[in-house]
Design a protein around this motif. Sequence first.
Motif, mmCIF file in Angstrom:
data_model
loop_
_atom_site.group_PDB
_atom_site.id
_atom_site.type_symbol
_atom_site.label_atom_id
_atom_site.label_comp_id
_atom_site.label_asym_id
_atom_site.label_seq_id
_atom_site.Cartn_x
_atom_site.Cartn_y
_atom_site.Cartn_z
ATOM 1 N N GLY A 147 12.855 -2.116 15.112
ATOM 2 C CA GLY A 147 12.174 -3.432 14.551
ATOM 3 C C GLY A 147 11.402 -2.817 14.960
ATOM 4 N N LEU A 148 10.321 -2.129 14.462
ATOM 5 C CA LEU A 148 9.751 -1.044 14.639
ATOM 6 C C LEU A 148 8.909 -1.072 13.076
ATOM 7 C CD1 LEU A 148 6.764 0.315 15.629
ATOM 8 C CD2 LEU A 148 8.757 2.293 15.175
ATOM 9 N N THR A 149 7.816 -2.101 13.368
ATOM 10 C CA THR A 149 7.113 -2.096 11.479
ATOM 11 C C THR A 149 5.700 -1.062 12.811
ATOM 12 O OG1 THR A 149 7.935 -4.428 11.204
ATOM 13 C CG2 THR A 149 5.996 -3.624 10.369
ATOM 14 N N VAL A 150 5.301 -0.397 11.460
ATOM 15 C CA VAL A 150 3.897 0.055 11.099
ATOM 16 C C VAL A 150 3.163 -1.034 9.587
ATOM 17 C CG1 VAL A 150 4.858 1.592 12.026
ATOM 18 C CG2 VAL A 150 4.903 1.560 10.008
ATOM 19 N N HIS A 151 2.060 -0.969 10.406
ATOM 20 C CA HIS A 151 0.935 -1.135 9.433
ATOM 21 C C HIS A 151 -0.299 -0.009 9.186
ATOM 22 C CE1 HIS A 151 1.784 -4.786 11.900
ATOM 23 N NE2 HIS A 151 2.734 -5.302 10.994
ATOM 24 N N PHE A 152 -0.567 -0.987 7.313
ATOM 25 C CA PHE A 152 -1.108 0.401 6.754
ATOM 26 C C PHE A 152 -2.278 -0.225 6.059
ATOM 27 C CE2 PHE A 152 2.701 2.356 6.702
ATOM 28 C CZ PHE A 152 2.642 3.362 7.880
ATOM 29 N N GLN A 153 -3.239 -0.036 5.985
ATOM 30 C CA GLN A 153 -4.506 -0.194 5.298
ATOM 31 C C GLN A 153 -5.128 0.899 4.242
ATOM 32 O OE1 GLN A 153 -7.037 -2.769 7.540
ATOM 33 N NE2 GLN A 153 -6.091 -4.766 5.314
ATOM 34 N N GLU A 154 -4.932 0.565 2.737
ATOM 35 C CA GLU A 154 -6.196 2.151 1.444
ATOM 36 C C GLU A 154 -5.424 3.225 1.932
ATOM 37 O OE1 GLU A 154 -9.811 1.439 2.436
ATOM 38 O OE2 GLU A 154 -10.242 -0.740 1.703
ATOM 39 N N GLY A 155 -3.755 3.958 2.291
ATOM 40 C CA GLY A 155 -3.021 4.426 3.652
ATOM 41 C C GLY A 155 -3.167 5.297 4.450
ATOM 42 N N SER A 156 -3.896 3.829 5.195
ATOM 43 C CA SER A 156 -3.568 5.045 6.623
ATOM 44 C C SER A 156 -3.021 3.571 7.882
ATOM 45 C CB SER A 156 -5.675 4.805 7.578
ATOM 46 O OG SER A 156 -6.405 5.578 6.228
ATOM 47 N N LEU A 157 -2.458 4.461 8.405
ATOM 48 C CA LEU A 157 -1.885 3.761 10.025
ATOM 49 C C LEU A 157 -3.069 2.710 10.485
ATOM 50 C CD1 LEU A 157 0.506 2.883 11.516
ATOM 51 C CD2 LEU A 157 -0.211 5.353 13.007
ATOM 52 N N VAL A 158 -2.495 1.679 11.171
ATOM 53 C CA VAL A 158 -3.834 0.873 11.636
ATOM 54 C C VAL A 158 -3.644 0.308 12.882
ATOM 55 C CG1 VAL A 158 -5.356 0.530 9.692
ATOM 56 C CG2 VAL A 158 -3.809 -1.227 9.658
ATOM 57 N N GLY A 159 -1.769 0.033 12.653
ATOM 58 C CA GLY A 159 -1.453 -0.803 13.374
ATOM 59 C C GLY A 159 0.467 -0.573 13.544
ATOM 60 N N TRP A 160 1.215 -1.601 14.297
ATOM 61 C CA TRP A 160 2.613 -1.844 14.262
ATOM 62 C C TRP A 160 2.461 -2.720 15.767
ATOM 63 C CZ3 TRP A 160 3.507 -1.670 19.699
ATOM 64 C CH2 TRP A 160 2.915 -1.313 21.201
ATOM 65 N N ASN A 161 3.992 -2.822 14.846
ATOM 66 C CA ASN A 161 4.261 -3.620 16.188
ATOM 67 C C ASN A 161 5.846 -4.124 16.677
ATOM 68 O OD1 ASN A 161 6.442 -6.044 14.118
ATOM 69 N ND2 ASN A 161 4.107 -6.578 13.955
ATOM 70 N N TRP A 162 6.460 -4.207 17.469
ATOM 71 C CA TRP A 162 8.006 -3.659 17.573
ATOM 72 C C TRP A 162 8.607 -5.246 18.547
ATOM 73 C CZ3 TRP A 162 8.818 -1.305 23.360
ATOM 74 C CH2 TRP A 162 10.872 -0.578 22.971
ATOM 75 N N ARG A 163 9.482 -5.471 18.155
ATOM 76 C CA ARG A 163 10.100 -7.342 17.811
ATOM 77 C C ARG A 163 11.934 -6.326 18.408
ATOM 78 N NH1 ARG A 163 9.641 -5.925 13.579
ATOM 79 N NH2 ARG A 163 11.083 -6.264 11.593
ATOM 80 N N GLU A 164 12.239 -5.537 18.508
ATOM 81 C CA GLU A 164 13.709 -5.516 18.976
ATOM 82 C C GLU A 164 14.300 -4.374 20.411
ATOM 83 O OE1 GLU A 164 16.121 -4.692 14.951
ATOM 84 O OE2 GLU A 164 15.317 -6.091 14.254
ATOM 85 N N GLY A 218 -7.341 -8.575 5.240
ATOM 86 C CA GLY A 218 -7.620 -7.761 3.872
ATOM 87 C C GLY A 218 -5.705 -7.007 3.833
ATOM 88 N N PRO A 219 -5.632 -6.641 1.868
ATOM 89 C CA PRO A 219 -4.373 -6.461 2.062
ATOM 90 C C PRO A 219 -3.443 -5.237 3.251
ATOM 91 C CG PRO A 219 -5.667 -6.664 -0.455
ATOM 92 C CD PRO A 219 -6.511 -6.649 1.118
ATOM 93 N N LEU A 220 -2.732 -5.459 3.184
ATOM 94 C CA LEU A 220 -1.710 -5.052 4.996
ATOM 95 C C LEU A 220 -0.241 -4.757 4.737
ATOM 96 C CD1 LEU A 220 -2.340 -3.888 7.453
ATOM 97 C CD2 LEU A 220 -1.870 -6.592 8.245
ATOM 98 N N GLY A 221 0.106 -3.275 3.556
ATOM 99 C CA GLY A 221 0.953 -2.600 3.705
ATOM 100 C C GLY A 221 1.735 -2.512 4.972
ATOM 101 N N PHE A 222 3.449 -3.004 5.103
ATOM 102 C CA PHE A 222 3.733 -2.431 6.157
ATOM 103 C C PHE A 222 5.218 -1.623 6.049
ATOM 104 C CE2 PHE A 222 5.502 -6.527 3.736
ATOM 105 C CZ PHE A 222 7.021 -6.420 4.402
ATOM 106 N N ALA A 223 6.162 -1.306 6.572
ATOM 107 C CA ALA A 223 7.074 -0.401 7.017
ATOM 108 C C ALA A 223 7.891 -1.186 8.434
ATOM 109 C CB ALA A 223 7.082 1.063 6.214
#
Length: 183
Positions: free
Chosen positions: A101-118, A91-96
């Motif tokens: 290199g840290l990206t955090v993911h949100f769905q419906e206003g809640s933290l649902v995941g992260w990835n780190w790449r640098e 489903g739609p996934l928001g990100f910041a």
Amino acid sequence: MIALRPVVLTLAFLALAACDSGTVPSPAEQSEPRAAAPSVAANEVVLRADGLDAGAEAFYFAAGQSEVEAALSRAIGKPDDSGENAECGSGPLGFASFPGGLTVHFQEGSLVGWNWREPSDSIRTAGGLAIGAERTAIEALDGYTPISDSTLGEEFALGDRLGGFFEESRLSMLYAGTQCFFR
């Protein structure tokens, strides 16, 4: 008709219980205050399989987006980029995306995941892993499992809640929670 009410309520309860993914703490656990790891500096982020610590604040997956973004901004700086990917399988996934290199993911206003790449002096994992770590060191960790059929490159799992990728025999990305990978 009245005798069916307890049966319907029981079935509704069981259906809701079956929807639990097991990756988010129960409401009782979420309501308990969670202190950040004692060694987290004010300008540091520690990534965990079930969320993250940003300075003195700790967040499980399911924490509120505005609180997580504010704490990360205080710890490592304002996001470089943010938006939403409407085409994710979950489903739609928001990100910041934050410095380091840290990206955090949100769905419906809640933290649902992260990835780190640098590589970053301000970001680390609870287990001490760092971007750029040697492949052999990661392969020696408990729970390491290569994902041989990945279409995304040299992917692996660490236990059942962390994953990552290698490039040129070094750790190039770690992730936990919901991601928007196109496989």
